[in-house]
Scaffold this motif. Structure first.
Motif, PDB file in Angstrom:
ATOM      1  N   UNK A 153       0.814  -1.211   0.000  1.00 44.26           N
ATOM      2  CA  UNK A 153       0.000   0.000   0.000  1.00 44.26           C
ATOM      3  C   UNK A 153       0.852   1.267   0.000  1.00 44.26           C
ATOM      4  N   UNK A 154       1.763   1.354   0.943  1.00 40.67           N
ATOM      5  CA  UNK A 154       2.495   2.610   1.132  1.00 40.67           C
ATOM      6  C   UNK A 154       3.710   2.741   0.212  1.00 40.67           C
ATOM      7  N   UNK A 155       4.137   1.647  -0.406  1.00 44.00           N
ATOM      8  CA  UNK A 155       5.294   1.721  -1.285  1.00 44.00           C
ATOM      9  C   UNK A 155       4.960   1.947  -2.741  1.00 44.00           C
ATOM     10  N   UNK A 156       3.683   1.871  -3.106  1.00 47.16           N
ATOM     11  CA  UNK A 156       3.318   1.896  -4.527  1.00 47.16           C
ATOM     12  C   UNK A 156       3.628   3.235  -5.196  1.00 47.16           C
ATOM     13  N   UNK A 157       3.300   4.347  -4.545  1.00 45.49           N
ATOM     14  CA  UNK A 157       3.549   5.664  -5.155  1.00 45.49           C
ATOM     15  C   UNK A 157       5.052   5.959  -5.239  1.00 45.49           C
TER      16      UNK A 157
END
Length: 453
Positions: A84-88
């Motif tokens: 979730x938090x690493x995608x961007x």
């Protein structure tokens, strides 16, 4: 974790995650070295070692990330928060590799290396937890095989799109400026991948991790002991090493053969697409065969198909026609077996390691495997760049007949030798569905808090 059938939405969401990952991974594998040499103007040796250095760094980071993820405890589980938090940040680091800088010489080399290493770091932070999910969601070997099939269909469908469309997209949206075209294409791919990773997070699940339900955290010594005792994992890693080197040598040499020997750069996308399309079509076929036989059997069959395909390319006279597409499709169909079997074998080695040592560490198992895969890819690209220079290859120039002949040898003899080594390793893999089911039954009795009831 589940012992029954997984919901269709979960399987589709898991497959979507590998579409996202392969928008990055496959594009880099097929076209980044090409971008370095044909767009940035770097020599093949320099471009190859930039690629190799970043991949070796990625390989070193994988076990570290696996260790961190294994010891992570959140209400979302061990692995999903990283997706979730690493995608961007992953998409942003990807685009950075294609940003025009106006640099040249050593400044350009250092920027390309730094940007590539940053991308590989963030890719590990997202990709390693994604790989570990298949072992964390279910302990059923057949369901893991199904997850691997959905994942491989997503990966090969993405690979088909990337192989066929990337250069065409770069030309179309770049308006004749290839560098600008690659930049805009990278932005498009990064945006799509981010949305797909959000879908994977939303549709996947893990058992909530707390000290009360999961017991003490495994320490470093316990994890190392598990890896040493895990013979099936070691066998699978040897197969991966050989297969990755074979596919890298073939896939990265093929565009140069098409452009310089066959004088058809316009066919780079279609030929690579035929390779990937055949792998995609093969996945349901090999999945059905694996249910009736074993993962080991389809691996051996796929490797044999690859060897015969490489021999055909070596022996057939140079030329473009149906035979070239048919041969690459044959190789791709065989490669599909190796991909499917491998990614459904690895989760089963988690239970074997836990059975032998009492330590369950999905992240470390997948981190080790990813280390082997990326180290093999990195070393292969570095060696290929050196070999291309050694045989006299010069980017964007007419090649000598000797260079073209040696290029065809790189395309075929290298992969054949690697696949023969892989067959010798995977021959000794012994875990089938029946043995794995017995392991799971024993582990449920030993560790009821760590295994599904």
């Amino acid at each position: 974790m589940s012992t029954g059938k997984l919901p269709l939405a979960t399987k589709l969401g898991f497959g979507a995650g590998d579409i996202a990952n392969n928008l990055f991974f496959t594009t880099a594998s097929l076209y980044l070295l090409y971008y370095y040499t044909e767009v940035l103007g770097l020599s093949p040796a320099v471009g190859g070692w930039i690629f190799a250095g970043a991949l070796v760094w990625d390989a070193i980071a994988d076990p570290i990330m696996g260790y961190i993820a294994t010891r992570t405890r959140t209400r979302w589980g061990r692995y999903r928060p990283y997706i979730l938090f690493g995608s961007v940040p992953l998409a942003a680091s990807w685009v950075l590799m294609f940003v025009p800088t106006g640099l040249d010489g050593w400044a350009l080399v250092l920027f390309a290396l730094a940007a590539h290493m940053l991308f590989r770091t963030v890719y590990t932070i997202v990709g390693m937890p994604y790989l570990s999910l298949s072992a964390a969601m279910t302990s059923d070997s057949r369901e893991r095989g199904t997850l691997a099939a959905y994942r491989m269909i997503g990966a090969t469908a993405c690979g088909l799109f990337v192989a066929f469309s990337t250069l065409k997209l770069a030309e179309l949206i770049g308006g004749g400026d290839t560098m600008r075209g690659f930049l805009l294409t990278s932005i498009l791919y990064g945006t799509i991948a981010t949305l797909l990773l959000f879908v994977t997070f939303a549709t996947s699940f893990e058992r909530p991790e707390t000290p009360e339900t999961d017991g003490p955290l495994p320490d470093r010594r316990a994890m190392v002991a598990m890896l040493r005792a895990n013979r099936p994992l070691q066998i699978v890693a040897l197969w991966l090493l050989a297969n990755s080197m074979a596919s890298t040598l073939f896939g990265k040499t093929l565009p140069y053969v098409l452009k310089y020997e066959l004088q058809r750069p316009d066919l780079i996308g279609p030929v690579l697409a035929s390779l990937t399309a055949a792998a995609m079509v093969s996945i349901p076929v090999w999945a059905a065969v694996a249910k009736r036989t074993s993962k080991r059997t389809i691996t051996l069959c796929g490797a044999a198909m690859g060897i015969t395909g490489y021999l055909a390319i070596l022996l057939e006279p140079p030329g473009v026609g149906p035979l070239l597409f048919a041969t690459t499709a044959w190789i791709g169909f065989g490669a599909g077996a190796g991909y499917l079997a491998f990614w459904s074998m690895v989760p089963d080695t988690v239970e074997y390691g836990q059975y032998r040592t009492g330590t369950r560490a999905e992240g470390v198992v997948f981190g080790t495997i990813a280390f082997v895969q990326k180290a093999a890819l990195g070393v292969s690209v570095g060696i290929l760049g050196e070999l291309l220079s050694l045989i006299g290859f010069v980017p964007n120039a007419v090649q000598t007949p000797e260079t073209l002949a040696n290029m065809r040898l790189l395309l075929t003899i290298g992969p054949i030798m690697m696949l023969l080594l892989g067959i010798a390793a995977i021959w000794f893999y012994a875990i089938d569905a029946r043995l794995h089911a017995r392991l799971v039954r024993v582990l449920r009795r030993r560790y009821p808090g760590d295994m599904p009831a």
